[in-house]
Design a protein around this motif. Structure first.
Motif, PDB file in Angstrom:
ATOM      1  N   ILE A 119       0.708  -1.281  -0.010  1.00 37.99           N
ATOM      2  CA  ILE A 119      -0.163   0.032  -0.013  1.00 37.99           C
ATOM      3  C   ILE A 119       0.892   1.245  -0.021  1.00 37.99           C
ATOM      4  CG2 ILE A 119      -1.602   1.421   1.296  1.00 37.99           C
ATOM      5  CD1 ILE A 119      -3.031  -1.449   2.051  1.00 37.99           C
ATOM      6  N   SER A 120       1.773   1.181   0.864  1.00 36.18           N
ATOM      7  CA  SER A 120       2.832   2.252   0.975  1.00 36.18           C
ATOM      8  C   SER A 120       3.647   2.556  -0.339  1.00 36.18           C
ATOM      9  CB  SER A 120       3.832   2.032   2.007  1.00 36.18           C
ATOM     10  OG  SER A 120       4.953   3.250   1.926  1.00 36.18           O
ATOM     11  N   LYS A 121       3.920   1.765  -1.047  1.00 38.62           N
ATOM     12  CA  LYS A 121       4.517   1.694  -2.514  1.00 38.62           C
ATOM     13  C   LYS A 121       3.548   2.244  -3.611  1.00 38.62           C
ATOM     14  CE  LYS A 121       8.374  -1.515  -1.295  1.00 38.62           C
ATOM     15  NZ  LYS A 121       9.139  -2.536  -2.088  1.00 38.62           N
ATOM     16  N   MET A 122       2.453   1.551  -3.537  1.00 36.33           N
ATOM     17  CA  MET A 122       1.396   2.069  -4.265  1.00 36.33           C
ATOM     18  C   MET A 122       1.152   3.778  -4.039  1.00 36.33           C
ATOM     19  SD  MET A 122      -2.698   1.699  -4.716  1.00 36.33           S
ATOM     20  CE  MET A 122      -2.870   3.138  -3.662  1.00 36.33           C
ATOM     21  N   ASN A 123       1.121   4.057  -2.952  1.00 38.40           N
ATOM     22  CA  ASN A 123       0.836   5.390  -2.509  1.00 38.40           C
ATOM     23  C   ASN A 123       1.841   6.451  -3.150  1.00 38.40           C
ATOM     24  OD1 ASN A 123      -1.774   5.163  -1.673  1.00 38.40           O
ATOM     25  ND2 ASN A 123      -0.826   4.994   0.489  1.00 38.40           N
ATOM     26  N   LYS A 124       3.246   6.042  -3.025  1.00 40.42           N
ATOM     27  CA  LYS A 124       4.186   6.559  -3.543  1.00 40.42           C
ATOM     28  C   LYS A 124       4.407   6.696  -4.985  1.00 40.42           C
ATOM     29  CE  LYS A 124       7.242   6.002   0.590  1.00 40.42           C
ATOM     30  NZ  LYS A 124       8.380   5.155   1.113  1.00 40.42           N
ATOM     31  N   PHE A 125       3.993   5.598  -5.704  1.00 40.19           N
ATOM     32  CA  PHE A 125       3.782   5.505  -6.974  1.00 40.19           C
ATOM     33  C   PHE A 125       3.134   6.388  -7.513  1.00 40.19           C
ATOM     34  CE2 PHE A 125       2.526   4.114 -10.927  1.00 40.19           C
ATOM     35  CZ  PHE A 125       3.644   3.858 -11.741  1.00 40.19           C
ATOM     36  N   VAL A 126       1.740   6.227  -6.836  1.00 41.44           N
ATOM     37  CA  VAL A 126       0.594   7.435  -7.506  1.00 41.44           C
ATOM     38  C   VAL A 126       0.840   8.694  -7.269  1.00 41.44           C
ATOM     39  CG1 VAL A 126      -1.728   7.963  -7.237  1.00 41.44           C
ATOM     40  CG2 VAL A 126      -1.101   5.715  -7.230  1.00 41.44           C
TER      41      VAL A 126
END
Length: 187
Positions: A119-126
């Motif tokens: 979830i953290s990586k997805m948020n940073k990616f977005v």
């Protein structure tokens, strides 16, 4: 009168000079569920869970067989001897049960930690995707209803899924932000 017209013209000019805000939304659940990293983690833990279940079932069968054997022996013993044998049996199996519970808790904790990382990586990616593509806002559509309705033209879920999976598949060579930037440049 001239001042009013001039003021009005200045306001219209100022309003027309402002940049249009670029706003879009993504379906958070769909992005997470289609994120290859999450799928890989689930597969890994599914295999671990299956192995753990086999181990637990094997131990349970051994326990049951031993329990049946001890029950047959207990029937021929005095009450005091029955109590001693029952306690010895319980003490023998208690550490095994505790070990199994500890293993299960560790697996659940590791899974939770890795999912938090997804979830953290997805948020940073977005966030990087939004910056690279000039978005003022990328809203998240979810069960809580942060975006109840959005024009499909503003839904960039599929674009983000494609870009984040490209990023994940090429993660060894590049950072997430570099890959997000490259993926958005291609579009």
């Amino acid at each position: 009168m001239k001042k009013i017209i001039l003021s009005l013209a200045v306001l219209v000019f100022a309003a027309s000079c402002q940049e249009q805000e670029k706003i879009a939304f993504i379906d958070n659940g769909k992005v997470i569920n289609d994120y290859q990293m999450k799928i890989d983690i689930e597969d890994k833990f599914k295999t671990q869970n299956e192995n753990f279940s086999k181990q637990r079932d094997s131990i349970a069968r051994t326990y049951q067989m031993e329990m049946q054997s001890i029950q047959q022996r207990l029937a021929t013993m005095s009450p005091q001897k029955q109590q001693e044998e029952s306690q010895a049996f319980s003490q023998k199996w208690q550490p095994v049960q505790q070990q199994m519970q500890m293993q299960q808790q560790q697996m659940e904790q590791m899974f939770s930690t890795e999912m938090d990382s997804v979830i953290s990586k997805m948020n940073k990616f977005v966030e990087g995707y939004g910056k690279k593509n000039g978005y003022t806002f990328i809203l998240g559509k979810n069960q809580a209803g942060s975006v109840v309705y959005g024009d499909e033209a503003k839904d960039i879920t599929e674009n983000v899924i494609e870009a984040i999976n490209e990023s994940y598949n090429g993660k060894e060579a590049k950072t997430e932000e570099e890959t997000a930037e490259e993926a958005t440049e291609e579009k």
